[in-house]
Design an enzyme around this catalytic site. Sequence first.
Site, PDB file in Angstrom:
ATOM      1  CD  GLU A   8      53.614  42.299  39.537  1.00 15.15           C
ATOM      2  OE1 GLU A   8      53.087  41.634  38.641  1.00 15.15           O
ATOM      3  OE2 GLU A   8      54.443  43.205  39.333  1.00 15.15           O
ATOM      4  NE  ARG A  17      47.024  32.327  31.934  1.00 16.27           N
ATOM      5  CZ  ARG A  17      47.348  33.457  32.558  1.00 16.27           C
ATOM      6  NH1 ARG A  17      46.407  34.238  33.026  1.00 16.27           N
ATOM      7  NH2 ARG A  17      48.605  33.796  32.705  1.00 16.27           N
ATOM      8  CE  LYS A  32      47.907  41.664  37.077  1.00 16.05           C
ATOM      9  NZ  LYS A  32      49.054  41.370  37.939  1.00 16.05           N
TER      10      LYS A  32
END
Length: 570
Positions: A40, A267, A277
């Site tokens: 994204e 992850r 983020k």
Amino acid sequence: MAESDAEGTVESKDFLRTKIENDIRTGKYGGRVATRFPPEPNGYLHIGHAKSICLNFGVAEEYAGTCNLRYDDTNPDTATQEFVDSMQADIRWLGYDWEDRLYFASDYFEQFYEWAEKLVREDKAYVDSSSEEEIRELRGTVTEPGRPSPYRERTPEENLDLLRRMKAGEFPNGAHVLRAKIDMAHPNMVMRDPLLLRIRHSTHYRRGDEWCLYPMYDYAHCLEDAIEDITHSFCTLEFRNNREIYDWVLDAVGIERPRTEQTEFARLELDYTVLSKRRLIRLVNEGHVAGWDDPRMPTIAGIRRRGVTPEAVRSLCEKVGVADVKSRTDYALFEYAIRDDLNWRSPRRLAVLDPLKVVITDYPEDAEEWIDAPSFPRDVDKEGSRRMPFSRELWIERADFMEEPPRKFHRLAPGREVRLRHAYVIRCDEVVKDPETGEVIELRCSHDPATMGANPADGRRIKGTIHWVSARHALPAEVRLYDRLFAVADPDEGLEEGEDFTKNLNPESLVVVNPARVEPSLADDPPGSRYQFERSGYFVSDALDSAPGALVFNRTVTLRDSWAKIAARS
RNA sequence: UGGCCCGUGGUGUAAUUGGCAACACGCCUGACUCUGGAUCAGGAGAGUCCAGGUUCGAUCCCUGGCGGGCCAACCA
């Protein structure tokens, strides 16, 4: 499956590659392998993304498949062109190429809408006019079932009319949403009539004001994969619950099998840093770091500026492996990957960070000699050398002298000898101190003129070798000593009520030395050059701030320091 | 009073159709060395979360516990 290489060792595959090989063997997709990296564009890529990039592009390479770069730019409020551009630069830097396969989810809005009408016509979706709060209320909780919305039984005709008017822009934000009609009592919360489309009167960075109907992740992602004919859709563990809706949507719009399948993997989590983020943004906005490309940041831009190579990042990802178990990577593994790559590629130079003056009393005042010093040790298969000036007055590292040396200290001390790297063996004859403070300010030494490029004639062994620079010739340089961003491996560790991860920031993650003294061969150093400053660490001249005449070096990583371990024990 | 996923040395991964656990990093010894780097040689460290079961034999299959993670944004 296990395969033997030429050396007879067995190489095993991770579970994703095992699945792919299985699919190839059974001919599920006609032997085709198509992956994608779907970021994204609302932030900078970081080392966690690197794992996904290495996986998706790596797998495509290994199985003669393809990997698309696809921007999941379905949220008009967050996606920007700036991030699109920086992400491409970062992926290229890592050494991957999407060729002509650059896609944008925002190009699929028409198709998403067409399918939405189809779902409505087939009574698989409905327009809900409840407020956001009402929807949340009716969704229930993880332990209590949800309740149907009063709008759930609208007719397909009514829904279609509403949907068209939603698309036409007749309603304000939040007035209606399109929901899948599944089961409000479903044990998986994701399946309780998830939102598919919502109204958002925002300007999209690529589509402008053309659309006001934007898809949610669960509706968009699976369809993006289907449109691009992806075979293996890898995502992280927390999307496990979403797999059910991924398949439901594909079934509902009529995508036939064999088709894209979602598989989740763990992850990357790295010691001494944060990778979410939200947290990265805070570090930047609250000024804990100098920006997204601060060399302490785990962003690709940050580690690049730090001097880490793309090869080291790829090597790390390889070493970390991929599994479906949540895991945390030891910082030492990252450091190992960096040193392992930098060792063979970095020319050696001498730099003194914390200078102590040495006067070679038996060396003529005005003499100087230029030593041809090889840039690589003999175990690195590379050519090259530079000239280093030697003179009567030198700088050595303050830590390389001790007045009362402990056991096993192989450096300089009163009456003791050391080798000056590439030069003479010297003996410390006298220690000069500041009469006020008692601080050692100068060492007066004598040299053995027969030891240039040779061992002492009488066979005595010199245990230590230290680095130095000629005081008269040395260049000043700013050296930025970077260390781990957090003081503890897990930034969430040991927090009290009301405290957050920023409390665990390492106050010494950046120590600036100015001026350090570096050998003159570094004078015309082009920004971005990497070196090993011997006995100290790997450094890179800062891409932005360094210039000939005003050198700035960033420490990428220290050398392994076995003396530090010995010293710490006593 | 839910659903889903997971549990192998300190860490990350292995263990081929079930055959008494391997590799890497880290750690410790030693060798070598004009970098206390690199390299080389060696070593310690898990009996696979626990308890049952199936089996000649279980890290692997079954059952039950225990522990951890994810899920209740009109984010992804």
